[in-house]
Design a protein around this motif. Sequence first.
Motif, mmCIF file in Angstrom:
data_model
loop_
_atom_site.group_PDB
_atom_site.id
_atom_site.type_symbol
_atom_site.label_atom_id
_atom_site.label_comp_id
_atom_site.label_asym_id
_atom_site.label_seq_id
_atom_site.Cartn_x
_atom_site.Cartn_y
_atom_site.Cartn_z
ATOM 1 N N ALA A 125 0.831 -1.210 0.000
ATOM 2 C CA ALA A 125 0.000 0.000 0.000
ATOM 3 C C ALA A 125 0.861 1.253 0.000
ATOM 4 N N GLU A 126 1.924 1.257 0.799
ATOM 5 C CA GLU A 126 2.772 2.447 0.905
ATOM 6 C C GLU A 126 3.468 2.777 -0.410
ATOM 7 N N VAL A 127 3.798 1.764 -1.192
ATOM 8 C CA VAL A 127 4.408 2.022 -2.505
ATOM 9 C C VAL A 127 3.467 2.878 -3.349
ATOM 10 N N HIS A 128 2.194 2.532 -3.367
ATOM 11 C CA HIS A 128 1.217 3.275 -4.175
ATOM 12 C C HIS A 128 0.901 4.632 -3.560
ATOM 13 N N VAL A 129 0.909 4.714 -2.244
ATOM 14 C CA VAL A 129 0.714 6.019 -1.596
ATOM 15 C C VAL A 129 1.853 6.964 -1.969
ATOM 16 N N ALA A 130 3.076 6.441 -1.952
ATOM 17 C CA ALA A 130 4.238 7.275 -2.305
ATOM 18 C C ALA A 130 4.142 7.736 -3.763
ATOM 19 N N ARG A 131 3.725 6.848 -4.648
ATOM 20 C CA ARG A 131 3.556 7.232 -6.050
ATOM 21 C C ARG A 131 2.496 8.321 -6.182
ATOM 22 N N ALA A 132 1.396 8.143 -5.458
ATOM 23 C CA ALA A 132 0.313 9.132 -5.513
ATOM 24 C C ALA A 132 0.804 10.502 -5.059
ATOM 25 N N GLN A 133 1.569 10.518 -3.988
ATOM 26 C CA GLN A 133 2.072 11.804 -3.481
ATOM 27 C C GLN A 133 3.041 12.460 -4.457
ATOM 28 N N ASP A 134 3.813 11.643 -5.158
ATOM 29 C CA ASP A 134 4.712 12.205 -6.182
ATOM 30 C C ASP A 134 3.907 12.831 -7.325
ATOM 31 N N TRP A 135 2.841 12.161 -7.734
ATOM 32 C CA TRP A 135 1.999 12.718 -8.791
ATOM 33 C C TRP A 135 1.360 14.020 -8.349
ATOM 34 N N GLN A 136 0.922 14.078 -7.092
ATOM 35 C CA GLN A 136 0.236 15.278 -6.611
ATOM 36 C C GLN A 136 1.132 16.517 -6.627
ATOM 37 N N GLU A 138 2.925 17.515 -8.935
ATOM 38 C CA GLU A 138 2.871 18.191 -10.240
ATOM 39 C C GLU A 138 1.738 19.206 -10.300
ATOM 40 N N GLY A 139 0.643 18.928 -9.588
ATOM 41 C CA GLY A 139 -0.430 19.909 -9.474
ATOM 42 C C GLY A 139 -1.373 20.029 -10.649
ATOM 43 N N THR A 140 -1.240 19.178 -11.678
ATOM 44 C CA THR A 140 -2.150 19.232 -12.819
ATOM 45 C C THR A 140 -3.277 18.224 -12.635
ATOM 46 N N LYS A 141 -4.360 18.421 -13.380
ATOM 47 C CA LYS A 141 -5.487 17.496 -13.277
ATOM 48 C C LYS A 141 -5.091 16.100 -13.746
ATOM 49 N N THR A 142 -4.273 16.051 -14.789
ATOM 50 C CA THR A 142 -3.797 14.750 -15.267
ATOM 51 C C THR A 142 -3.004 14.034 -14.179
ATOM 52 N N ALA A 143 -2.161 14.789 -13.489
ATOM 53 C CA ALA A 143 -1.358 14.204 -12.410
ATOM 54 C C ALA A 143 -2.251 13.752 -11.253
ATOM 55 N N TYR A 144 -3.261 14.545 -10.928
ATOM 56 C CA TYR A 144 -4.172 14.160 -9.845
ATOM 57 C C TYR A 144 -4.963 12.901 -10.207
ATOM 58 N N ARG A 145 -5.241 12.710 -11.473
ATOM 59 C CA ARG A 145 -5.921 11.485 -11.888
ATOM 60 C C ARG A 145 -5.025 10.271 -11.668
ATOM 61 N N GLN A 146 -3.745 10.423 -11.991
ATOM 62 C CA GLN A 146 -2.797 9.349 -11.719
ATOM 63 C C GLN A 146 -2.700 9.087 -10.219
ATOM 64 N N ALA A 147 -2.692 10.164 -9.448
ATOM 65 C CA ALA A 147 -2.626 10.023 -7.985
ATOM 66 C C ALA A 147 -3.860 9.286 -7.459
ATOM 67 N N TYR A 148 -5.019 9.662 -7.984
ATOM 68 C CA TYR A 148 -6.265 9.009 -7.571
ATOM 69 C C TYR A 148 -6.214 7.507 -7.865
ATOM 70 N N ASN A 149 -5.735 7.141 -9.040
ATOM 71 C CA ASN A 149 -5.637 5.718 -9.392
ATOM 72 C C ASN A 149 -4.680 4.973 -8.468
ATOM 73 N N GLU A 150 -3.578 5.621 -8.085
ATOM 74 C CA GLU A 150 -2.631 4.992 -7.150
ATOM 75 C C GLU A 150 -3.255 4.826 -5.767
ATOM 76 N N TYR A 151 -3.965 5.837 -5.316
ATOM 77 C CA TYR A 151 -4.636 5.731 -4.012
ATOM 78 C C TYR A 151 -5.681 4.619 -4.029
ATOM 79 N N LYS A 152 -6.383 4.469 -5.139
ATOM 80 C CA LYS A 152 -7.391 3.409 -5.230
ATOM 81 C C LYS A 152 -6.756 2.028 -5.090
#
Length: 380
Positions: A125-136, A138-152
Amino acid sequence: MTKFYFLLLGCSIYMISCKSASKAYQKGDYADAIELGVKKLQKDPYDRETRSIVQNSYNFAVAESEGRIRALSNSTSEDRFEKIYSEYYRLQDLYNTVHAYPEPTKMISVKDYSEYVETYRNKAAEVHVARAQDWQKEGTKTAYRQAYNEYKIALRYRPDDYQLKRKTDSAYDAAITKVLFIPMQNRYGNYSYSGSYQLQNFQNDVLRTLASAMSNDFVRFYSEWDSRNKNIKPDQIMELNLGRMVIGQPYDNKSVREVSKEVVVKEIVNKQDSVIKQYGTVKAKITTVKRTLLSEGDLIISLRDTQGRLIWDDRFTGQHKWETEFATYTGDERALSESDKTVLNKGEQASPREDQITQELFRQIQNDLSYRLRNYYARY
C-alpha cells in the motif's frame, strides 16, 4: 439391498476423494490436493496415505513460495512488495484451509503467516501512496488522476484506512473537471414559448443524461443549486441557449382528379323474365389533400473557462415533420372504385399539438447534444 447401495456409494466417494487429492498432488496442484485431502482426513483421520499427500503438498507449496519470496526480496522492482504479499497471502490461505477442519489441524504441521501478510500488505500500500504523493506534486489534473488511481490501488490493501480514503477522495476532487450548468434561456426571443415546464424538464433530462452516461469518470456536471449548496468551484461554465423554435403551420398540397364509370341507370321490365338495362356514365371529382407540418428548433452551447474565455461552441438542431393525406369527393358515388373509397374513408387527422412537437424537438436535440458532449469530454 439399500444398505449395500449406501455402502457402495460411500466407497465410491472415498475412492474419488482419494484419487482426486492424489492426482492434484501428482500434477503439482498443491492447493487443490490440500483442500481435497483435509476434507477426507476430517472424515477418516487414520488415512495415512491422504495425510502424507496433504503434508507433502503443503511442504512443496511452502518451498515454492518461499523460494519466490527470497528472489523477490533481492529484487529492485517496484512491484516486489505486491508480489511478496501475494505469496504470503497464498501461504496463509493454505494455513486457513487446514485449520478449517479440526482433525487435520491436529496432524498436519502448518505455519501461520498472518504477520507477514499484514506487513507486506502495508508495504504494498505504501508504494502506491508514495507514487500518488509524487503525482500530486505536479499539481495538474492529469497528475491528480494518476494520484487518484494509485490511491485506489492502495485502498485495496487497506480498505478500512479512513485517512487513506480521505486522501483518495481529495485526489479525485482535484482530478475532475467541474462543469457548471447554467439554466437555459431563450437567447433570441423569437418564439414566445408557453411550455416553460418542458424547458425545465428538458434541461433536467440533459443533466441526468450527462451525469449517468458520461464515459469519462473525471468530468462532472453541476447545476447552480448544486454549486451553491456544495460550495463547488467550477472549472468550466456551460450555457445552453434556446435558439430558433419554429412551430410550423399546416401546408396543404391539393390535387384534383375526375373519375367515371359505366353503370346501369335504368331497368325496363317487359315480362317477368325479360329485363332491359340501360347504361350511362356517372362521374365524380376527387380532391386529395396532402398536409405537411414542418417544425424546427435549435440549441446553442457555449463552453467557457472561469475567466470567460470561449472553449467550445456548437449548435444542435431538431426537426419535426408530420404528414397526412385525406380526400373528399363531389359527384356520383357510383363512379368511385374500391381503392378510391379506401382513401376517402381515412378522413382528416388532427395535426399534433404544440407541446407534442416541442417534446420531439427537445428529444432529438438532447440525443445529439449528449452524444457530442460525450465525444468532446472523452479526451479529458
